[in-house]
Every structure is written in C-alpha cells, then in structure tokens.
Design an enzyme around this catalytic site. Sequence first.
Site, mmCIF file in Angstrom:
data_model
loop_
_atom_site.group_PDB
_atom_site.id
_atom_site.type_symbol
_atom_site.label_atom_id
_atom_site.label_comp_id
_atom_site.label_asym_id
_atom_site.label_seq_id
_atom_site.Cartn_x
_atom_site.Cartn_y
_atom_site.Cartn_z
ATOM 1 N N SER A 47 42.791 43.897 40.929
ATOM 2 C CA SER A 47 43.037 44.521 42.220
ATOM 3 C C SER A 47 44.012 45.658 42.013
ATOM 4 O O SER A 47 44.863 45.594 41.116
ATOM 5 C CB SER A 47 43.655 43.499 43.176
ATOM 6 O OG SER A 47 44.152 44.126 44.339
ATOM 7 N N TYR A 103 50.193 37.348 45.264
ATOM 8 C CA TYR A 103 48.933 37.946 44.832
ATOM 9 C C TYR A 103 49.201 39.116 43.892
ATOM 10 O O TYR A 103 48.589 39.217 42.819
ATOM 11 C CB TYR A 103 48.125 38.396 46.062
ATOM 12 C CG TYR A 103 46.775 38.971 45.731
ATOM 13 C CD1 TYR A 103 45.717 38.135 45.383
ATOM 14 C CD2 TYR A 103 46.547 40.340 45.765
ATOM 15 C CE1 TYR A 103 44.463 38.654 45.083
ATOM 16 C CE2 TYR A 103 45.303 40.868 45.475
ATOM 17 C CZ TYR A 103 44.265 40.021 45.132
ATOM 18 O OH TYR A 103 43.028 40.541 44.821
ATOM 19 N N LYS A 107 48.200 38.985 39.932
ATOM 20 C CA LYS A 107 47.230 39.954 39.408
ATOM 21 C C LYS A 107 47.855 40.813 38.308
ATOM 22 O O LYS A 107 47.197 41.127 37.304
ATOM 23 C CB LYS A 107 46.655 40.825 40.528
ATOM 24 C CG LYS A 107 45.676 40.097 41.416
ATOM 25 C CD LYS A 107 44.419 39.660 40.663
ATOM 26 C CE LYS A 107 43.363 39.108 41.583
ATOM 27 N NZ LYS A 107 42.136 38.724 40.892
ATOM 28 N N VAL A 134 36.583 45.988 49.159
ATOM 29 C CA VAL A 134 35.276 45.450 49.526
ATOM 30 C C VAL A 134 35.369 44.709 50.864
ATOM 31 O O VAL A 134 36.331 43.989 51.132
ATOM 32 C CB VAL A 134 34.758 44.511 48.414
ATOM 33 C CG1 VAL A 134 33.406 43.929 48.774
ATOM 34 C CG2 VAL A 134 34.675 45.268 47.081
ATOM 35 N N THR A 136 34.886 41.909 52.685
ATOM 36 C CA THR A 136 34.677 40.471 52.480
ATOM 37 C C THR A 136 35.622 39.711 53.400
ATOM 38 O O THR A 136 36.445 40.299 54.101
ATOM 39 C CB THR A 136 34.981 40.066 51.024
ATOM 40 O OG1 THR A 136 36.369 40.316 50.771
ATOM 41 C CG2 THR A 136 34.109 40.804 50.028
ATOM 42 N N ASP A 137 35.546 38.390 53.345
ATOM 43 C CA ASP A 137 36.487 37.566 54.103
ATOM 44 C C ASP A 137 37.921 37.832 53.653
ATOM 45 O O ASP A 137 38.842 37.808 54.461
ATOM 46 C CB ASP A 137 36.164 36.079 53.923
ATOM 47 C CG ASP A 137 34.870 35.664 54.608
ATOM 48 O OD1 ASP A 137 34.364 36.445 55.441
ATOM 49 O OD2 ASP A 137 34.364 34.574 54.308
#
Length: 179
Positions: A47, A103, A107, A134, A136-137
């Site tokens: 990410s 996060y 990462k 993206v 996404t959820d």
Amino acid sequence: MLKNAREPMDAAEKSVRTNYYGTKHVTEALLPLLRSSSDGRIVNVSSNYGLLKHIGSEEVRRELNDIGSLTEERLDEMLDKFLGDFEAGELEAHRWPTKFSAYKVAKAAMNAYSRILARRHPALRVNCAHPGFVNTDMSMGSGVLTPEEGARNVVKVALLPDGGPTGVYFANGEEASFL
C-alpha cells in the site's frame, strides 16, 4: 473512513498480525516450494500507506530502509516497540503514525521483510505491489480503480520477465520508491 483512522489496541494488534506476520508466516511456509521452482515469484500486496514517508521517526525510517543491515529479528523488535508505544498512548511522542498507524507500520515492515527476502534468496523474484486505490470494502467503496484494475497492477508484477527486478516496490504497476 477517517472515523476509523485511530484504531483500538486489539485492532492494532490484529492489523500487525494480519498485514505483517500473516504474510511472513505464509511466505515462510511456501519458501521450500518456491525455492524448488525455476521461476519462483513472491508479490506481496502493499500500500502507499506502507511508504516510509508515513513514519515520522527518522531513526525508524533509516533502519527500515537499511536493508543491508536490517534483520527479521530487528523487525520483530520494532513491531513490539510500536505496539508497546501504541498501548501506552505514546505514538506521537515516538513519531509513529497516528492515523491508520498499525496498518502503515505493518505494511512498512512487510515491505522491509520483502527486501530482506529478496537479498537472502536472489534466485527468487520478491517484490511489493501497491495495486492502487481500489473500490473495495476496505476503501469503503471510495476507491477509483475497479478490483480488476487493481488486480491487473499486481499480476503485472508477478509476470515480470525472468531476471527482472527483485526487492522492488511497484505502485500502480510501475517501479517506485519505498520512501
């Protein structure tokens, strides 16, 4: 999305377990099979939040970027320190990220681990790939790329030619800096 920017301790631990240790354990389990392949590839989904610019501590950034000296043991120590600082409410004092902190740190550690693996296993192609933002959820439906477009960016890295780069970060399918 910003209301989830500061996670509770259990979520921080889960994020580190999933995004760093989960990746590491699966990779270690598959390494014998990958090493036996004539064209072993590892593409860790990263990410842009894992870039070193998101970590305020110059010392931590320098250590995570010093792949010639960094070890897995030291990565574990750094993650333990991060989680200890998180639990103690000391993120700002030690210049860790304060939003999406676990996060980002997990990462960044996974990126560093990928580079360590690339150095240790030069016959393999070990790279990191940020698929892009993206829809996404995880992005709560706010991403600008379709899942297919994001997947295409990761697959592009997996299909690099023999002898292609290793220990590299790719953003949106193109070579980019870890910084």
